[in-house]
Design a protein around this motif. Structure first.
Motif, PDB file in Angstrom:
ATOM      1  N   PHE B  88       0.706  -1.271  -0.339  1.00  0.00           N
ATOM      2  CA  PHE B  88      -0.251   0.093   0.366  1.00  0.00           C
ATOM      3  C   PHE B  88       0.737   0.960  -0.118  1.00  0.00           C
ATOM      4  O   PHE B  88       1.679   1.734   0.469  1.00  0.00           O
ATOM      5  N   TYR B  89       0.342   2.120  -0.820  1.00  0.00           N
ATOM      6  CA  TYR B  89       1.438   3.327  -0.670  1.00  0.00           C
ATOM      7  C   TYR B  89       1.212   3.988  -0.431  1.00  0.00           C
ATOM      8  O   TYR B  89       0.064   4.752  -1.218  1.00  0.00           O
ATOM      9  N   LEU B  90       1.119   5.046  -0.162  1.00  0.00           N
ATOM     10  CA  LEU B  90       0.663   6.862   0.966  1.00  0.00           C
ATOM     11  C   LEU B  90       1.426   7.994   0.864  1.00  0.00           C
ATOM     12  O   LEU B  90       2.662   7.848   0.447  1.00  0.00           O
ATOM     13  N   CYS B  91       1.177   8.955   0.038  1.00  0.00           N
ATOM     14  CA  CYS B  91       2.056   9.976  -0.909  1.00  0.00           C
ATOM     15  C   CYS B  91       1.101  11.122   0.885  1.00  0.00           C
ATOM     16  O   CYS B  91       0.535  10.930   1.096  1.00  0.00           O
ATOM     17  N   ALA B  92       2.128  11.643   0.757  1.00  0.00           N
ATOM     18  CA  ALA B  92       1.867  12.869   1.671  1.00  0.00           C
ATOM     19  C   ALA B  92       2.429  14.293   1.315  1.00  0.00           C
ATOM     20  O   ALA B  92       3.308  14.202   0.696  1.00  0.00           O
ATOM     21  N   SER B  93       2.661  15.708   2.129  1.00  0.00           N
ATOM     22  CA  SER B  93       2.638  16.590   1.570  1.00  0.00           C
ATOM     23  C   SER B  93       2.915  16.875   3.441  1.00  0.00           C
ATOM     24  O   SER B  93       2.165  16.448   4.040  1.00  0.00           O
ATOM     25  N   ARG B  94       3.698  18.258   3.230  1.00  0.00           N
ATOM     26  CA  ARG B  94       4.062  18.956   4.240  1.00  0.00           C
ATOM     27  C   ARG B  94       3.590  20.350   4.505  1.00  0.00           C
ATOM     28  O   ARG B  94       4.554  21.330   3.952  1.00  0.00           O
ATOM     29  N   GLN B  95       3.150  21.341   4.500  1.00  0.00           N
ATOM     30  CA  GLN B  95       3.274  23.004   4.730  1.00  0.00           C
ATOM     31  C   GLN B  95       4.962  23.178   6.111  1.00  0.00           C
ATOM     32  O   GLN B  95       4.573  23.163   7.674  1.00  0.00           O
ATOM     33  N   ASP B  96       5.404  24.058   4.956  1.00  0.00           N
ATOM     34  CA  ASP B  96       6.405  24.432   6.455  1.00  0.00           C
ATOM     35  C   ASP B  96       5.986  25.972   6.510  1.00  0.00           C
ATOM     36  O   ASP B  96       6.499  26.080   8.025  1.00  0.00           O
ATOM     37  N   ARG B  97       5.469  26.618   5.714  1.00  0.00           N
ATOM     38  CA  ARG B  97       5.391  28.017   6.717  1.00  0.00           C
ATOM     39  C   ARG B  97       3.484  28.765   6.762  1.00  0.00           C
ATOM     40  O   ARG B  97       3.638  28.816   5.367  1.00  0.00           O
ATOM     41  N   PRO B  98       3.045  28.355   7.751  1.00  0.00           N
ATOM     42  CA  PRO B  98       3.577  28.669   9.302  1.00  0.00           C
ATOM     43  C   PRO B  98       3.574  27.207   9.311  1.00  0.00           C
ATOM     44  O   PRO B  98       3.279  26.162   8.863  1.00  0.00           O
ATOM     45  N   PRO B  99       4.546  26.531  10.162  1.00  0.00           N
ATOM     46  CA  PRO B  99       4.819  25.310  10.662  1.00  0.00           C
ATOM     47  C   PRO B  99       3.156  24.160  10.537  1.00  0.00           C
ATOM     48  O   PRO B  99       3.030  24.601  11.980  1.00  0.00           O
ATOM     49  N   LYS B 100       3.373  23.716   9.958  1.00  0.00           N
ATOM     50  CA  LYS B 100       2.205  22.573  10.239  1.00  0.00           C
ATOM     51  C   LYS B 100       2.138  21.117  10.019  1.00  0.00           C
ATOM     52  O   LYS B 100       3.138  20.593   9.783  1.00  0.00           O
ATOM     53  N   GLY B 101       1.126  20.949  10.322  1.00  0.00           N
ATOM     54  CA  GLY B 101       1.611  19.040   9.834  1.00  0.00           C
ATOM     55  C   GLY B 101       0.899  18.640   8.842  1.00  0.00           C
ATOM     56  O   GLY B 101       2.074  19.079   8.059  1.00  0.00           O
ATOM     57  N   TYR B 102       1.407  17.154   8.186  1.00  0.00           N
ATOM     58  CA  TYR B 102       1.244  16.540   7.227  1.00  0.00           C
ATOM     59  C   TYR B 102       0.146  16.054   6.860  1.00  0.00           C
ATOM     60  O   TYR B 102      -0.691  15.442   8.005  1.00  0.00           O
ATOM     61  N   THR B 103      -0.466  16.222   5.651  1.00  0.00           N
ATOM     62  CA  THR B 103      -1.497  15.559   4.841  1.00  0.00           C
ATOM     63  C   THR B 103      -1.028  14.152   3.835  1.00  0.00           C
ATOM     64  O   THR B 103      -0.519  14.365   3.590  1.00  0.00           O
ATOM     65  N   PHE B 104      -2.115  13.269   4.074  1.00  0.00           N
ATOM     66  CA  PHE B 104      -1.735  12.030   3.390  1.00  0.00           C
ATOM     67  C   PHE B 104      -3.005  12.004   2.501  1.00  0.00           C
ATOM     68  O   PHE B 104      -4.160  12.331   2.877  1.00  0.00           O
ATOM     69  N   GLY B 105      -2.404  11.098   1.231  1.00  0.00           N
ATOM     70  CA  GLY B 105      -3.584  11.055  -0.045  1.00  0.00           C
ATOM     71  C   GLY B 105      -3.887  10.102   0.824  1.00  0.00           C
ATOM     72  O   GLY B 105      -3.992   9.006   1.502  1.00  0.00           O
ATOM     73  N   SER B 106      -4.937   9.503  -0.277  1.00  0.00           N
ATOM     74  CA  SER B 106      -5.709   8.301   0.284  1.00  0.00           C
ATOM     75  C   SER B 106      -5.354   6.826  -0.043  1.00  0.00           C
ATOM     76  O   SER B 106      -5.662   5.727   0.096  1.00  0.00           O
ATOM     77  N   GLY B 107      -3.790   7.078  -0.972  1.00  0.00           N
ATOM     78  CA  GLY B 107      -3.719   5.544  -1.483  1.00  0.00           C
ATOM     79  C   GLY B 107      -3.220   4.898  -2.376  1.00  0.00           C
ATOM     80  O   GLY B 107      -4.806   5.248  -2.664  1.00  0.00           O
ATOM     81  N   THR B 108      -2.477   3.623  -3.149  1.00  0.00           N
ATOM     82  CA  THR B 108      -2.584   3.058  -3.993  1.00  0.00           C
ATOM     83  C   THR B 108      -2.157   1.886  -3.431  1.00  0.00           C
ATOM     84  O   THR B 108      -1.468   1.819  -2.600  1.00  0.00           O
ATOM     85  N   ARG B 109      -2.982   1.268  -3.952  1.00  0.00           N
ATOM     86  CA  ARG B 109      -2.637  -0.184  -3.279  1.00  0.00           C
ATOM     87  C   ARG B 109      -2.237  -1.013  -4.720  1.00  0.00           C
ATOM     88  O   ARG B 109      -3.023  -1.613  -5.615  1.00  0.00           O
ATOM     89  N   LEU B 110      -0.961  -1.520  -4.380  1.00  0.00           N
ATOM     90  CA  LEU B 110      -0.283  -2.221  -5.875  1.00  0.00           C
ATOM     91  C   LEU B 110       0.329  -3.863  -5.440  1.00  0.00           C
ATOM     92  O   LEU B 110       0.143  -3.702  -4.307  1.00  0.00           O
ATOM     93  N   THR B 111      -0.850  -4.468  -6.929  1.00  0.00           N
ATOM     94  CA  THR B 111      -0.488  -5.894  -6.462  1.00  0.00           C
ATOM     95  C   THR B 111       0.313  -6.154  -7.666  1.00  0.00           C
ATOM     96  O   THR B 111       0.101  -6.420  -8.881  1.00  0.00           O
ATOM     97  N   VAL B 112       1.169  -7.395  -7.598  1.00  0.00           N
ATOM     98  CA  VAL B 112       2.077  -7.859  -9.038  1.00  0.00           C
ATOM     99  C   VAL B 112       1.321  -8.802  -9.085  1.00  0.00           C
ATOM    100  O   VAL B 112       0.768  -9.771  -8.209  1.00  0.00           O
ATOM    101  N   VAL B 113       0.869  -9.455 -10.915  1.00  0.00           N
ATOM    102  CA  VAL B 113       0.430 -10.576 -10.472  1.00  0.00           C
ATOM    103  C   VAL B 113       1.655 -11.377 -12.046  1.00  0.00           C
ATOM    104  O   VAL B 113       1.895 -10.602 -12.127  1.00  0.00           O
TER     105      VAL B 113
END
Lengths: 114, 113
Positions: B88-113
């Motif tokens: 399960f792959y998650l992407c996130a971003s962060r604001q620096d000015r002013p400093p705040k927390g991280y926000t996550f995307g909903s994710g991508t589930r990758l499967t090898v077939v």
């Protein structure tokens, strides 16, 4: 290298009981985060703790930070089934040479039984 | 509303194939991150980028590549060199000015077939 350790990793508790999850980290940092994750879902931000002695509360959850002890706690009061999830703490390593990296603990899976 | 959009939600990869996971944010955040989560485990950092046209390896970068040509976008390519990409792959971003927390995307589930 910044390391973050949570305990316990699994917690089964009865509704109405209290319990605490612990998060220890290895190097100096003054930013600590708690997240909740439901199965198959992304992370939901619960708390952001930015200074020593910070305490935040939301409903039945309360988080605190002791930067001198490098310890954060997530306290659960009178647990209810809806709190069943996996809880992660994460530490922002910017103050410790891990510039800009958010490092996660292993997660604590909480199961609240009726 | 601002947020992070990851696509696709589910992705299937054949052996030896490269695939690219998309991550777009309209939060005007400076830093972006890619994490990998294996079942029952925590999140491990793959790559991160603090400004456009710059990125750094995380703890498990082997077999992955990224680019940051625009502030809003941070795509992750899973190459054929990644031998065990199912996760399960998650992407996130962060604001620096002013400093705040991280926000996550909903994710991508990758499967090898």
């Amino acid at each position: 290298e910044l390391k973050v350790e949570q305990n316990p990793l699994f917690l089964s508790m009865q509704e109405g009981k209290n319990y605490t999850i612990y998060c220890n980290y290895s190097t100096t940092s003054d930013r600590l985060y708690w997240y909740r994750q439901d199965p198959g879902k992304s992370l939901e931000s619960l708390f952001v703790l930015l200074s020593n002695g910070a305490v935040k509360q939301e409903g039945r959850l309360m988080a605190s930070l002791d930067t001198k002890a490098r310890l954060s706690t997530l306290h659960i009061t009178a647990a209810v089934h809806d709190l069943s999830a996996t809880y992660f703490c994460a530490v922002d390593g910017r103050g410790s040479g891990n510039t800009g990296k958010l490092i996660f603990g292993q997660g604590t899976t909480l199961q609240v039984k009726p | 509303d601002g947020g992070i959009t990851q696509s696709p939600k589910y992705l299937f990869r054949k052996e030896g194939q490269n695939v690219t996971l998309s991550c777009e944010q309209n939060l005007n955040h400076d830093a972006m991150y890619w994490y990998r989560q294996d079942p029952g485990q925590g999140l491990r950092l793959i790559y991160y980028s603090q400004i456009v046209n710059d990125f750094q390896k995380g703890d498990i970068a082997e077999g992955y590549s990224v680019s940051r040509e625009k502030k809003e976008s941070f795509p992750l390519t899973v190459t054929s060199a990644q031998k065990n990409p199912t996760a399960f792959y998650l992407c996130a971003s962060r604001q620096d000015r002013p400093p705040k927390g991280y926000t996550f995307g909903s994710g991508t589930r990758l499967t090898v077939v």
